[in-house]
Design a protein around this motif. Structure first.
Motif, PDB file in Angstrom:
ATOM      1  N   THR A  38     -16.722  26.648  66.299  1.00  0.00           N
ATOM      2  CA  THR A  38     -17.879  27.421  65.878  1.00  0.00           C
ATOM      3  C   THR A  38     -17.751  28.843  66.413  1.00  0.00           C
ATOM      4  O   THR A  38     -16.924  29.134  67.283  1.00  0.00           O
ATOM      5  N   ALA A  69     -19.822  30.363  68.344  1.00  0.00           N
ATOM      6  CA  ALA A  69     -20.150  30.362  69.774  1.00  0.00           C
ATOM      7  C   ALA A  69     -18.989  29.825  70.596  1.00  0.00           C
ATOM      8  O   ALA A  69     -18.699  30.340  71.687  1.00  0.00           O
ATOM      9  N   GLU A  70     -18.297  28.798  70.091  1.00  0.00           N
ATOM     10  CA  GLU A  70     -17.171  28.218  70.826  1.00  0.00           C
ATOM     11  C   GLU A  70     -16.006  29.198  70.941  1.00  0.00           C
ATOM     12  O   GLU A  70     -15.394  29.329  72.006  1.00  0.00           O
ATOM     13  N   GLY A  86     -16.823  31.843  73.405  1.00  0.00           N
ATOM     14  CA  GLY A  86     -16.932  31.341  74.768  1.00  0.00           C
ATOM     15  C   GLY A  86     -15.633  31.408  75.540  1.00  0.00           C
ATOM     16  O   GLY A  86     -15.623  31.322  76.763  1.00  0.00           O
ATOM     17  N   THR A 122     -16.246  38.936  76.665  1.00  0.00           N
ATOM     18  CA  THR A 122     -17.064  39.624  75.667  1.00  0.00           C
ATOM     19  C   THR A 122     -17.320  41.085  75.993  1.00  0.00           C
ATOM     20  O   THR A 122     -17.933  41.794  75.188  1.00  0.00           O
ATOM     21  N   GLU A 158     -23.984  33.869  62.348  1.00  0.00           N
ATOM     22  CA  GLU A 158     -23.505  33.122  63.516  1.00  0.00           C
ATOM     23  C   GLU A 158     -22.502  33.953  64.313  1.00  0.00           C
ATOM     24  O   GLU A 158     -22.540  33.981  65.547  1.00  0.00           O
ATOM     25  N   ASP A 211     -24.388  36.785  66.067  1.00  0.00           N
ATOM     26  CA  ASP A 211     -25.158  36.269  67.212  1.00  0.00           C
ATOM     27  C   ASP A 211     -24.249  35.930  68.389  1.00  0.00           C
ATOM     28  O   ASP A 211     -24.646  36.061  69.554  1.00  0.00           O
ATOM     29  N   ALA A 212     -23.016  35.497  68.089  1.00  0.00           N
ATOM     30  CA  ALA A 212     -22.088  35.108  69.147  1.00  0.00           C
ATOM     31  C   ALA A 212     -21.478  36.315  69.858  1.00  0.00           C
ATOM     32  O   ALA A 212     -20.922  36.167  70.941  1.00  0.00           O
TER      33      ALA A 212
END
Length: 328
Positions: free
Chosen positions: A224, A226-227, A230, A234, A250, A253-254
């Motif tokens: 994803t 987010a993954e 992660g 960043t 998405e 947002d990440a």
């Protein structure tokens, strides 16, 4: 190849007949009488229009244009103040696209003084066996000039399956790229990113996502947004290449800074570009999604009909400026 040309002509023949019948019907509603049928004249006009449009579409598809963009990322670029990225996608090497087209593309890319070149998927057109001359194509692609190299992700057509006039066959089994495709890219000097990131010059990340529908060999489900974020620092700029322009919110947002895509071909043939504009939040060109810059290219090559009408084949040089957040 013949079926690809015929498919484009057939689509415009159907459209021409429907338009001719619609005009006759409107004239009947206005005049309240049936006009004498001029079948030969009407057919002749339709034939001339369709053949002229098809010939232009086939010619236009062979001209690669340059569409530049300039964006600013509000992050520290490390050692870099600016970054020159060249985006290309949808080469669709196979029956439609071969060595001559790639020579033109490479020449256009090398004129841009690129720091990095990225291919956002659909490098192949399903059948590796359809390449006109793999060895010559490899030699041509090896000539791409770039400071930090050439990178790519796979798209939904970078899999081995039979194809005819834009229709694919092969059942419901998992579709994967062939070993020959992977080896082709390696020999051509193109680094394939499969749901992974590379830190370049300790200054920015480049992440290549597998296709959303056909993630390929060894990947059952891609990470994803987010993954994938992660795993990264960043504080550094993050550039993502993703074949389909999906999950824009998405990714934004990440914390992704730039999302580079292809897939849509901008519809390839009018009026399909009107339809793709309704299907995708960003079907072509530039869109800023919150802080994230997203660019979708119409692509270099073709799929199905061997024509471009109302759209262009292109590469996209992107000048990226970096600046500190506290300088905003």
């Amino acid at each position: 190849m013949i079926s690809n040309y015929w498919l484009g002509i057939l689509l415009y023949l159907i459209l021409a007949v429907l338009m001719a019948d619609a005009i006759c019907f409107l004239l009947f509603l206005i005049t309240k009488r049936r006009l004498k049928c001029r079948t030969a004249a009407a057919g002749g006009i339709c034939a001339v229009v369709v053949l002229g449009l098809s010939a232009w579409g086939a010619y236009n598809a062979r001209i690669i244009q340059v569409t530049p963009y300039e964006i600013t990322v509000n992050k520290d670029g490390g050692r870099l103040e600016n970054l020159n990225v060249v985006l290309a996608a949808d080469l669709h090497l196979g029956y439609n696209i071969g060595t001559a087209h790639m020579m033109q593309m490479v020449d256009k890319i090398n004129e841009q003084n690129a720091d990095i070149v990225v291919f956002a998927g659909d490098i192949f057109d399903n059948e590796y066996e359809a390449l006109d001359d793999p060895e010559e194509l490899i030699a041509v692609l090896q000539k791409i000039q770039s400071k930090y190299g050439v990178y790519a992700c796979y798209g939904n057509h970078d899999v081995e399956e039979k194809i005819l006039a834009g229709f694919t066959f092969g059942g419901n089994k998992k579709k994967e790229s062939s070993i020959q495709m992977d080896e082709f890219l390696e020999r051509a000097g193109i680094h394939l990113l499969q749901d992974e990131a590379v830190l370049i010059d300790d200054s920015f990340y480049l992440y290549g996502r597998p296709d959303a529908q056909r993630p390929g060999r060894g990947i059952n489900m891609r990470k994803t947004a987010a993954e994938l974020m992660g795993e990264l620092d960043t504080e550094k700029p993050v550039i993502v290449i993703d074949h389909e322009p999906k999950e824009l919110q998405e990714l934004a947002d990440a914390g992704v800074d730039i999302d580079l895509c292809g897939h849509t071909h901008d519809g390839q043939m009018f009026p399909a570009n009107l339809i793709t504009a309704l299907m995708w939040e960003n079907s072509y060109g530039y869109l800023k999604k919150d802080h994230m810059h997203t660019i979708v290219t119409s692509g270099v090559g073709l799929f199905g009909p061997n024509m471009r009408v109302g759209t262009i084949a292109e590469i996209c040089p992107i000048t990226v400026h970096f600046q500190y957040r506290n300088n905003i």
